[in-house]
Design an enzyme around this catalytic site. Structure first.
Site, PDB file in Angstrom:
ATOM      1  N   GLN A 158       0.721  -1.295  -0.052  1.00  0.00           N
ATOM      2  CA  GLN A 158       0.026  -0.126   0.046  1.00  0.00           C
ATOM      3  C   GLN A 158       1.002   1.179   0.134  1.00  0.00           C
ATOM      4  O   GLN A 158       1.670   1.304   0.844  1.00  0.00           O
ATOM      5  CB  GLN A 158      -0.688  -0.171   1.316  1.00  0.00           C
ATOM      6  CG  GLN A 158      -1.693   1.168   1.293  1.00  0.00           C
ATOM      7  CD  GLN A 158      -0.976   2.464   2.134  1.00  0.00           C
ATOM      8  OE1 GLN A 158      -0.199   2.007   3.148  1.00  0.00           O
ATOM      9  NE2 GLN A 158      -1.285   3.467   1.992  1.00  0.00           N
ATOM     10  N   TYR A 160       1.486   5.339  -0.019  1.00  0.00           N
ATOM     11  CA  TYR A 160       1.326   6.860   0.139  1.00  0.00           C
ATOM     12  C   TYR A 160       2.368   7.754  -0.588  1.00  0.00           C
ATOM     13  O   TYR A 160       3.455   7.316  -0.666  1.00  0.00           O
ATOM     14  CB  TYR A 160       1.261   7.274   1.664  1.00  0.00           C
ATOM     15  CG  TYR A 160       0.170   6.963   2.374  1.00  0.00           C
ATOM     16  CD1 TYR A 160      -1.149   7.175   2.351  1.00  0.00           C
ATOM     17  CD2 TYR A 160       0.619   6.134   3.589  1.00  0.00           C
ATOM     18  CE1 TYR A 160      -2.072   6.639   3.031  1.00  0.00           C
ATOM     19  CE2 TYR A 160      -0.344   5.608   4.450  1.00  0.00           C
ATOM     20  CZ  TYR A 160      -1.620   5.939   4.402  1.00  0.00           C
ATOM     21  OH  TYR A 160      -2.650   5.426   5.338  1.00  0.00           O
ATOM     22  N   THR A 186      -3.217   4.594  -2.556  1.00  0.00           N
ATOM     23  CA  THR A 186      -4.308   5.182  -1.671  1.00  0.00           C
ATOM     24  C   THR A 186      -4.668   6.795  -1.651  1.00  0.00           C
ATOM     25  O   THR A 186      -3.519   7.551  -1.753  1.00  0.00           O
ATOM     26  CB  THR A 186      -3.691   4.885  -0.154  1.00  0.00           C
ATOM     27  OG1 THR A 186      -3.736   3.471   0.176  1.00  0.00           O
ATOM     28  CG2 THR A 186      -4.682   5.391   1.024  1.00  0.00           C
ATOM     29  N   LYS A 276      -7.127   2.720  -4.011  1.00  0.00           N
ATOM     30  CA  LYS A 276      -7.653   2.179  -2.389  1.00  0.00           C
ATOM     31  C   LYS A 276      -8.372   3.602  -1.879  1.00  0.00           C
ATOM     32  O   LYS A 276      -7.403   4.643  -1.794  1.00  0.00           O
ATOM     33  CB  LYS A 276      -6.880   1.537  -1.323  1.00  0.00           C
ATOM     34  CG  LYS A 276      -7.237   1.358  -0.235  1.00  0.00           C
ATOM     35  CD  LYS A 276      -6.310   0.497   0.892  1.00  0.00           C
ATOM     36  CE  LYS A 276      -6.973   0.015   2.065  1.00  0.00           C
ATOM     37  NZ  LYS A 276      -7.495   1.016   3.066  1.00  0.00           N
ATOM     38  N   HIS A 300     -11.144   4.042   4.833  1.00  0.00           N
ATOM     39  CA  HIS A 300     -10.035   4.255   5.541  1.00  0.00           C
ATOM     40  C   HIS A 300     -10.367   3.784   6.987  1.00  0.00           C
ATOM     41  O   HIS A 300      -9.645   4.295   7.897  1.00  0.00           O
ATOM     42  CB  HIS A 300      -9.591   5.403   5.858  1.00  0.00           C
ATOM     43  CG  HIS A 300      -7.883   5.448   5.703  1.00  0.00           C
ATOM     44  ND1 HIS A 300      -7.153   5.655   4.618  1.00  0.00           N
ATOM     45  CD2 HIS A 300      -7.053   5.116   6.776  1.00  0.00           C
ATOM     46  CE1 HIS A 300      -6.032   5.426   4.878  1.00  0.00           C
ATOM     47  NE2 HIS A 300      -5.761   5.033   6.165  1.00  0.00           N
ATOM     48  N   ARG A 303     -11.225   6.344   9.592  1.00  0.00           N
ATOM     49  CA  ARG A 303     -10.358   7.260  10.280  1.00  0.00           C
ATOM     50  C   ARG A 303      -9.818   8.365   9.529  1.00  0.00           C
ATOM     51  O   ARG A 303      -8.904   8.923  10.084  1.00  0.00           O
ATOM     52  CB  ARG A 303      -9.033   6.168  10.355  1.00  0.00           C
ATOM     53  CG  ARG A 303      -9.327   4.967  11.284  1.00  0.00           C
ATOM     54  CD  ARG A 303      -8.158   3.949  10.870  1.00  0.00           C
ATOM     55  NE  ARG A 303      -6.959   4.134  11.470  1.00  0.00           N
ATOM     56  CZ  ARG A 303      -6.968   3.909  12.823  1.00  0.00           C
ATOM     57  NH1 ARG A 303      -7.757   3.579  13.838  1.00  0.00           N
ATOM     58  NH2 ARG A 303      -5.432   4.200  13.398  1.00  0.00           N
ATOM     59  N   GLY A 333     -15.274  -1.754   8.495  1.00  0.00           N
ATOM     60  CA  GLY A 333     -16.397  -2.464   9.207  1.00  0.00           C
ATOM     61  C   GLY A 333     -16.543  -3.861   9.384  1.00  0.00           C
ATOM     62  O   GLY A 333     -17.586  -4.373   9.983  1.00  0.00           O
ATOM     63  N   MET A 335     -16.598  -7.645  10.550  1.00  0.00           N
ATOM     64  CA  MET A 335     -16.222  -8.100  11.881  1.00  0.00           C
ATOM     65  C   MET A 335     -16.699  -9.457  11.874  1.00  0.00           C
ATOM     66  O   MET A 335     -16.553 -10.214  12.848  1.00  0.00           O
ATOM     67  CB  MET A 335     -16.903  -7.435  12.876  1.00  0.00           C
ATOM     68  CG  MET A 335     -16.243  -5.998  13.336  1.00  0.00           C
ATOM     69  SD  MET A 335     -14.494  -6.066  13.969  1.00  0.00           S
ATOM     70  CE  MET A 335     -14.858  -6.377  15.739  1.00  0.00           C
TER      71      MET A 335
END
Length: 411
Positions: A158, A160, A186, A276, A300, A303, A333, A335
């Site tokens: 990933q 940046y 990203t 992403k 993200h 966040r 999200g 889980m």
């Protein structure tokens, strides 16, 4: 009347089997975890508040994260009947390669601060499970060390694009040289989101000791022992690590990145290029038109921008419009294995899990990551069998209804 008699001791022992006690504390803890939330509870007990909250928290009021998780809970499944599901095939193909399961490990930053085994545990567990592992630019293990931990498995990187472009370009070259097959560019981090838990905890790299953090550390000596007796944190890209997480991100990120940067990176990268952080149908279509290999619908993990779109709600429209042309992946999200199954049914080719893996890591290192993966695997298989589908390709929109709590207001 029921005839009664006094049972003989031998009969009692036939009816009652005593469980052999597990003396290994870590194994005992992990075996008791039946859900990802169970792992989260163990992780919270064993990890200092600042490190746990960095993982568990999100931006500002944490509405985006709460809404993303709620969206998965607000699902109604529609199972078929009279289908042979004695065995199910969970394998899939994503970004031109195989995965034994329809999920991989998402990129996470500062991972060794959560538990000292960090990305090495994640990459090794992913390789053992036959799923991809993604290393973050802000990861605390080098590209080469991740490759060594997962030499035969699929590794993704990933990226940046930072103010100092040469740093980003060097990482691209190193990842390609190490055999990473997919690059995640990203695009949702022009600046750092306001992660208020971190500010309230004074969370920084390296950790700062205050009376509050010392008091919080007293019942968790094992974490500090691991932190102080293992090799110094090394970041995949950053040479200077002083300051809060937000300050580090703001120093590394560049709000000026644009489509020219996308073209530059595409020219450098020999493998699959995935974007992403896509959060609108319009951007998804534009990127598909530009010929990227995939997109990740993501806010993200809640966040960055609070009140951002819910990726799972975006999924059906995006998959319908561009799913035949590019691989559509969803995160944020997740889980439960049923969240993954629902995503596949609504058109996702693949999913990524971040916090779910990190809860396992904090709960028990490599063994905890293995346990997190096993929990998701069990839930996926059980959900597929109860839906009566024998492979992931059979999952279709007819299997799922999204029950929406939040509807747009008519203007």
């Amino acid at each position: 009347m029921v005839e009664r008699q006094v049972p003989r001791p031998a009969e009692i022992f036939e009816l009652m089997k005593f469980k052999k006690p597990e003396l290994d504390g870590r194994k005992r803890r992990l075996e008791s975890a039946l859900t990802i939330y169970d792992l989260r509870n163990i992780a919270k007990r064993r990890t200092p508040a600042a490190a746990f909250d960095y993982t568990d928290g999100a931006a500002e009021g944490e509405l985006s994260l709460a809404r993303a998780r709620q969206a998965f809970e607000d699902v109604e499944f529609h199972p078929g009947v009279l289908r042979d599901v004695s065995t199910v095939d969970t394998s899939t193909t994503i970004f031109g390669g195989p995965s034994a399961w329809p999920f991989g490990i998402a990129p996470t930053g500062f991972t060794r601060l959560m538990q000292t085994e960090g990305e090495t545990a994640g990459a090794g567990a992913a390789g053992a499970a036959g799923i991809p592992f993604t290393l973050s630019t802000l990861g605390t293990t080098s590209i080469e060390a991740v490759k060594a931990a997962n030499p035969q498995g699929r590794n993704w990187f990933q990226l940046y694009v930072m103010r100092q472009r040469e740093i980003s370009y060097g990482l691209v070259e190193r990842a390609a040289k190490a055999g990473f097959d997919t690059l995640f560019f990203t695009v949702d981090t022009p600046v750092a989101g306001a992660r208020l838990r971190d500010k309230r905890n004074g969370f920084s790299i390296p950790p700062q000791l205050t009376p509050k953090t010392i008091l919080n550390a007293i019942p968790r000596p094992w974490w500090w022992w691991d932190f102080l007796t293992t090799p110094k944190l090394e970041f995949a890209s950053l040479s200077a690590t002083g300051g809060t997480v937000g300050e580090l991100l703001d120093a590394a990120m560049d709000p000026s990145i644009d489509y020219e940067d996308l073209e530059t990176i595409r020219g450098m990268w020999p493998g699959k290029l995935v974007i992403k952080g896509v959060q609108t149908l319009h951007d998804a279509k534009r990127l598909a038109d530009l010929g990227v290999d995939g997109i990740v619908l993501s806010n993200h993990g809640g966040r960055q921008l609070d009140r951002a779109p819910i990726p799972f709600h975006l999924l059906p429209d995006v998959a319908r419009e561009i799913g035949k042309d590019v691989d559509v992946v969803v995160d944020t999200g997740i889980m439960h294995g049923a969240d993954i199954v629902a995503s596949l049914a609504l058109g996702a080719k693949f999913t990524l899990v971040g916090r779910a893996y990190l809860y396992g890591l904090m709960a028990g290192g490599r063994e905890g990551v293995d346990r997190a993966i096993a929990i998701l695997q069990e839930q996926i298989v059980r959900t597929m069998k109860l839906l009566q589908v024998s492979n992931v390709a059979e999952l279709e929109p007819r299997h799922v209804t999204q029950l929406r709590r939040l509807e747009p207001r008519e203007l």
